[in-house]
Write an enzyme that holds these catalytic residues in place. Sequence first.
Site, PDB file in Angstrom:
ATOM      1  N   GLY A   1       2.394   2.193  10.718  1.00 54.03           N
ATOM      2  CA  GLY A   1       3.364   3.279  10.562  1.00 54.03           C
ATOM      3  C   GLY A   1       4.033   3.682  11.863  1.00 54.03           C
ATOM      4  O   GLY A   1       4.703   4.715  11.929  1.00 54.03           O
TER       5      GLY A   1
ATOM      6  N   HIS B   1      -9.463   1.159   4.431  1.00 55.79           N
ATOM      7  CA  HIS B   1      -8.225   1.306   5.203  1.00 55.79           C
ATOM      8  C   HIS B   1      -8.488   2.221   6.408  1.00 55.79           C
ATOM      9  O   HIS B   1      -9.283   3.163   6.313  1.00 55.79           O
ATOM     10  CB  HIS B   1      -7.128   1.894   4.310  1.00 55.79           C
ATOM     11  CG  HIS B   1      -5.786   1.850   4.972  1.00 55.79           C
ATOM     12  ND1 HIS B   1      -5.399   2.810   5.873  1.00 55.79           N
ATOM     13  CD2 HIS B   1      -4.787   0.953   4.908  1.00 55.79           C
ATOM     14  CE1 HIS B   1      -4.186   2.501   6.327  1.00 55.79           C
ATOM     15  NE2 HIS B   1      -3.796   1.383   5.755  1.00 55.79           N
TER      16      HIS B   1
ATOM     17  N   ASN C   1       0.866  -1.181   0.000  1.00 57.44           N
ATOM     18  CA  ASN C   1       0.000   0.000   0.000  1.00 57.44           C
ATOM     19  C   ASN C   1       0.899   1.227   0.000  1.00 57.44           C
ATOM     20  O   ASN C   1       1.479   1.572   1.028  1.00 57.44           O
ATOM     21  CB  ASN C   1      -0.885  -0.050   1.253  1.00 57.44           C
ATOM     22  CG  ASN C   1      -1.712   1.208   1.434  1.00 57.44           C
ATOM     23  OD1 ASN C   1      -1.800   2.039   0.531  1.00 57.44           O
ATOM     24  ND2 ASN C   1      -2.317   1.352   2.603  1.00 57.44           N
TER      25      ASN C   1
ATOM     26  N   LYS D   1       0.155   4.305  -0.298  1.00 53.79           N
ATOM     27  CA  LYS D   1      -0.438   5.504   0.309  1.00 53.79           C
ATOM     28  C   LYS D   1      -0.149   6.744  -0.554  1.00 53.79           C
ATOM     29  O   LYS D   1      -0.075   6.623  -1.769  1.00 53.79           O
ATOM     30  CB  LYS D   1       0.042   5.666   1.755  1.00 53.79           C
ATOM     31  CG  LYS D   1      -0.199   4.377   2.572  1.00 53.79           C
ATOM     32  CD  LYS D   1       0.016   4.547   4.038  1.00 53.79           C
ATOM     33  CE  LYS D   1      -0.211   3.197   4.730  1.00 53.79           C
ATOM     34  NZ  LYS D   1      -0.105   3.270   6.171  1.00 53.79           N
TER      35      LYS D   1
ATOM     36  N   SER E   1       3.305  -2.182  10.276  1.00 53.40           N
ATOM     37  CA  SER E   1       4.756  -2.254  10.473  1.00 53.40           C
ATOM     38  C   SER E   1       5.346  -3.623  10.143  1.00 53.40           C
ATOM     39  O   SER E   1       6.218  -4.117  10.865  1.00 53.40           O
ATOM     40  CB  SER E   1       5.117  -1.824  11.901  1.00 53.40           C
ATOM     41  OG  SER E   1       4.673  -0.498  12.132  1.00 53.40           O
TER      42      SER E   1
ATOM     43  N   GLU F   1      -6.925   4.602   7.577  1.00 53.64           N
ATOM     44  CA  GLU F   1      -6.723   6.031   7.310  1.00 53.64           C
ATOM     45  C   GLU F   1      -7.944   6.636   6.617  1.00 53.64           C
ATOM     46  O   GLU F   1      -8.269   7.805   6.829  1.00 53.64           O
ATOM     47  CB  GLU F   1      -5.431   6.227   6.489  1.00 53.64           C
ATOM     48  CG  GLU F   1      -4.211   5.980   7.373  1.00 53.64           C
ATOM     49  CD  GLU F   1      -2.998   5.410   6.652  1.00 53.64           C
ATOM     50  OE1 GLU F   1      -2.929   5.488   5.417  1.00 53.64           O
ATOM     51  OE2 GLU F   1      -2.113   4.867   7.361  1.00 53.64           O
TER      52      GLU F   1
ATOM     53  N   GLU G   1      -5.505  -4.959  10.361  1.00 49.65           N
ATOM     54  CA  GLU G   1      -4.459  -3.975  10.632  1.00 49.65           C
ATOM     55  C   GLU G   1      -4.784  -3.223  11.918  1.00 49.65           C
ATOM     56  O   GLU G   1      -5.593  -2.279  11.895  1.00 49.65           O
ATOM     57  CB  GLU G   1      -4.369  -2.965   9.478  1.00 49.65           C
ATOM     58  CG  GLU G   1      -4.054  -3.594   8.140  1.00 49.65           C
ATOM     59  CD  GLU G   1      -3.486  -2.563   7.172  1.00 49.65           C
ATOM     60  OE1 GLU G   1      -2.342  -2.740   6.769  1.00 49.65           O
ATOM     61  OE2 GLU G   1      -4.176  -1.582   6.867  1.00 49.65           O
TER      62      GLU G   1
HETATM   63  P1  PGA Z   1       2.823   0.242   7.604  1.00 45.50           P
HETATM   64  O1  PGA Z   1       1.377   0.430   6.937  1.00 45.50           O
HETATM   65  O2  PGA Z   1       3.402  -1.045   7.037  1.00 45.50           O
HETATM   66  O3  PGA Z   1       3.603   1.441   7.183  1.00 45.50           O
HETATM   67  O4  PGA Z   1       2.607   0.150   9.080  1.00 45.50           O
HETATM   68  C1  PGA Z   1       0.511  -0.654   6.761  1.00 45.50           C
HETATM   69  C2  PGA Z   1      -0.789  -0.186   6.163  1.00 45.50           C
HETATM   70  O5  PGA Z   1      -1.322   0.854   6.581  1.00 45.50           O
HETATM   71  O6  PGA Z   1      -1.344  -0.842   5.262  1.00 45.50           O
END
Ligand code: PGA
Length: 251
Positions: free
Chosen positions: A173, A95, A9, A11, A213, A97, A167
């Site tokens: 992140g 997601h 992803n 982003k 992460s 976010e 997630e």
């Molecule tokens: P990250 O993001 O690996 O940077 O923690 C995962 C995601 O939001 O899909």
Amino acid sequence: MRKPFIAGNWKLNNTREATRALLEALKPLVADVKNVDIAVAPSFTLLETAAEVLKGSNIHLSSQNIAYATQGAYTGEVSPEQVLDVGCSHVIIGHSERRQYFGESNETVAKRVRTALDAGLVPIMCIGESLADRESGKTFDVVLGQLIEGLVHVKDEEAETMVIAYEPVWAIGTGKTATPAQAQEVHAKIRAKLAERFGQSKADAIRIQYGGSVKAANAKELLGQKDIDGALVGGDSLKADAFAAIIKAAV
Ligand code: PGA
């Protein structure tokens, strides 16, 4: 029995030039990977460039969202047909976010899942609890509630097309990963809930990715858990070497 599925992803990152460079670097690193499904999810404006570079490769293309309408007066939205038209086969839906910053709800997630399936896209439906949910003992309520409400318009015969991404919001992140045991515990609950909804054999065929992460250093242990069938990778999907290493950990 379930083919591992690693998706990146991206982003809100990259330009067309950076997209070319990243995918040209990634392609040869994973060209010989056969028993893992691989996808990348760049921003809408990068999809066409990504599709050009990925043509003939073993890397699938995903968008990061889609409209729940197919056409018409929905300013700023991008339809399932439009992402299919540029070469997408997958779409990330719901997601955290999107839920946190853009008002995505279980109801709109369910509608997007429906239009994705209607268009023949594979939905990667994201679910996960916040830190406050976890600390107040609400993890399973929140995660399983998002799961069931997001799947509300999915027909039994479509169940196996679905990909679920668990997630935990507190792990995205942040560099804080759920321990393999913590992740497996939730994945097992998700699969049990899928079995209630669709029956055990369909639940056994649905892939459940872990996200939050995921790095080369922790991927093998996470992917080694019984109900973890892949990963949704954010930060480390922006680096060809790191993403390839995660994909190889799934082999
Ligand atoms: P990250 O993001 O690996 O940077 O923690 C995962 C995601 O939001 O899909």
